[in-house]
Scaffold this active site. Structure first.
Site, PDB file in Angstrom:
ATOM      1  N   ASN A 112      25.223  11.807  18.867  1.00 25.58           N
ATOM      2  CA  ASN A 112      24.747  11.912  17.452  1.00 25.58           C
ATOM      3  C   ASN A 112      23.853  13.550  17.437  1.00 25.58           C
ATOM      4  OD1 ASN A 112      23.365  11.897  14.886  1.00 25.58           O
ATOM      5  ND2 ASN A 112      21.373   9.903  15.115  1.00 25.58           N
ATOM      6  N   LYS A 166      22.659  14.778  14.925  1.00 21.94           N
ATOM      7  CA  LYS A 166      21.851  15.000  13.275  1.00 21.94           C
ATOM      8  C   LYS A 166      22.538  16.325  12.828  1.00 21.94           C
ATOM      9  CE  LYS A 166      18.762  12.126  16.096  1.00 21.94           C
ATOM     10  NZ  LYS A 166      17.785  11.741  16.904  1.00 21.94           N
ATOM     11  N   HIS A 177      21.071   4.316  10.498  1.00 23.98           N
ATOM     12  CA  HIS A 177      20.720   5.106  11.818  1.00 23.98           C
ATOM     13  C   HIS A 177      19.205   5.069  11.302  1.00 23.98           C
ATOM     14  CE1 HIS A 177      18.934   7.913  13.896  1.00 23.98           C
ATOM     15  NE2 HIS A 177      19.693   8.205  14.873  1.00 23.98           N
ATOM     16  N   GLU A 198      16.991   6.719  11.052  1.00 20.03           N
ATOM     17  CA  GLU A 198      16.544   8.151   9.975  1.00 20.03           C
ATOM     18  C   GLU A 198      16.678   7.801   9.300  1.00 20.03           C
ATOM     19  OE1 GLU A 198      17.320  11.191  13.030  1.00 20.03           O
ATOM     20  OE2 GLU A 198      16.384  10.869  14.363  1.00 20.03           O
ATOM     21  N   GLU A 244      18.685   0.644  18.492  1.00 19.52           N
ATOM     22  CA  GLU A 244      17.494   2.481  19.401  1.00 19.52           C
ATOM     23  C   GLU A 244      16.487   1.130  18.702  1.00 19.52           C
ATOM     24  OE1 GLU A 244      20.364   5.769  19.200  1.00 19.52           O
ATOM     25  OE2 GLU A 244      19.641   5.188  16.537  1.00 19.52           O
ATOM     26  N   GLY A 276      13.675  10.278  20.131  1.00 19.16           N
ATOM     27  CA  GLY A 276      13.146  11.860  19.839  1.00 19.16           C
ATOM     28  C   GLY A 276      11.608  12.284  20.285  1.00 19.16           C
ATOM     29  N   SER A 296      16.534   8.210  22.978  1.00 14.82           N
ATOM     30  CA  SER A 296      15.341   9.363  24.259  1.00 14.82           C
ATOM     31  C   SER A 296      16.964   9.009  25.935  1.00 14.82           C
ATOM     32  CB  SER A 296      14.255   9.173  24.294  1.00 14.82           C
ATOM     33  OG  SER A 296      13.727   9.518  23.727  1.00 14.82           O
TER      34      SER A 296
HETATM   35  C1  PEP Z   1      20.001   9.174  17.853  1.00  6.77           C
HETATM   36  O1  PEP Z   1      19.549   9.687  17.295  1.00  6.77           O
HETATM   37  O2  PEP Z   1      20.577   8.431  18.024  1.00  6.77           O
HETATM   38  C2  PEP Z   1      18.567   9.225  19.329  1.00  6.77           C
HETATM   39  C3  PEP Z   1      18.723   8.249  19.849  1.00  6.77           C
HETATM   40  O3  PEP Z   1      17.555  10.207  19.667  1.00  6.77           O
HETATM   41  P1  PEP Z   1      17.463  10.622  21.018  1.00  6.77           P
HETATM   42  O4  PEP Z   1      18.315  10.799  21.908  1.00  6.77           O
HETATM   43  O5  PEP Z   1      17.093  12.423  20.229  1.00  6.77           O
HETATM   44  O6  PEP Z   1      16.136   9.836  20.680  1.00  6.77           O
END
Ligand code: PEP
Length: 250
Positions: free
Chosen positions: A9, A11, A95, A97, A167, A173, A212
């Site tokens: 992803n 972003k 997601h 976010e 997630e 992040g 992460s």
């Molecule tokens: C994501 O954007 O779905 C995500 C898991 O980000 P990160 O790997 O940076 O934590």
């Protein structure tokens, strides 16, 4: 048989030119990969460039969001037919976010999901609890509510097309990954919930872990029986780290 899927992803990163470079590096570095799927979700403005770059390869183009209407006066939105036309095979829905900053709810996730399932696109539906919800012991209930609301009305054929991504918001992040045991426990709970609703077909649904994911934790995560792949944010922006994740060794 659940084929592992590693999805990046991107972003709000990469201009079209930068996206092309990253896509090319991933394509070249992944030529030897045949037993797992790889998807990349660049921003909308880079979909065309990435589509061109990966044409003829096994890589899958994905989008980061989609609107539920086919067309109309919805300034700033992108529809399913537009994503299909751009060459997408998958799309991320719900997601955290989007939920946190842009008012996404389980009801809007459900509307998007219905629109996507009426097309050829495959949805990656995101679920996951916040730190506060986990610390107050509500993580199972919260995720089950997200499943019930987001997947409302889902049929068995629909179930076989969806991909879920667990997630935990506290791991996205932050550099703080869920331990493989915590992730497995949640994935198993999600699969159990699906089994209760749909029966044995739940065994066919891929559940990705996101939060992460890095080159140094992917192998342990992928050893867990209910983790079928990863949704990768930060670590998908550099070819070396994404390629190491793609080449996980279970
Ligand atoms: C994501 O954007 O779905 C995500 C898991 O980000 P990160 O790997 O940076 O934590």
């Amino acid at each position: 048989m659940r084929i592992p899927l590693i999805a990046g992803n991107w972003k709000m990163h990469k201009t079209a030119g930068d996206a092309r470079e990253l896509a090319r590096a991933v394509k070249e570095g992944a030529v030897d990969v045949s037993d797992r799927q790889i998807a990349m979700a660049p921003p909308f403005t880079a979909l065309a460039a990435v589509a061109e770059e990966i044409r003829g390869s096994r890589l899958i183009l994905a989008a980061q969001n989609v609107h539920w209407e086919q067309k109309g006066a919805f300034t700033g939105e992108i529809s399913v037919p537009m994503l299909e036309d751009a060459g997408c095979g998958m799309v991320i829905i719900g997601h955290s976010e989007r939920r946190q900053y842009f008012g996404e709810t389980d009801a809007t996730v459900n509307r998007r999901l219905r629109a996507v399932l009426a097309s050829r696109l495959q949805p990656i539906v995101c679920i996951g609890e916040t730190l506060e919800q986990r610390e107050s012991g509500k993580h199972h209930t919260v995720v089950q509510q997200q499943l019930a609301g987001g997947l409302d009305g889902l049929t068995r054929p629909g179930l076989l097309r969806i991909i879920l991504a667990y997630e935990p918001v506290w791991a996205i992040g932050t550099g703080r990954t869920a331990s493989p045991e915590i992730a497995q426990e949640m994935h198993s709970m999600v699969r159990g919930w699906l089994s209760g609703e749909f029966g044995d077909e739940a065994q066919e649904v891929r559940i990705l872990y996101g939060g992460s994911v890095k080159p140094d934790n992917i192998d342990d995560l992928m050893r867990q029986p209910d983790i079928d792949g990863a949704l990768v944010g930060g670590a998908c922006l550099e070819p070396d780290s994404f390629l190491r994740i793609i080449h996980f060794r279970p």
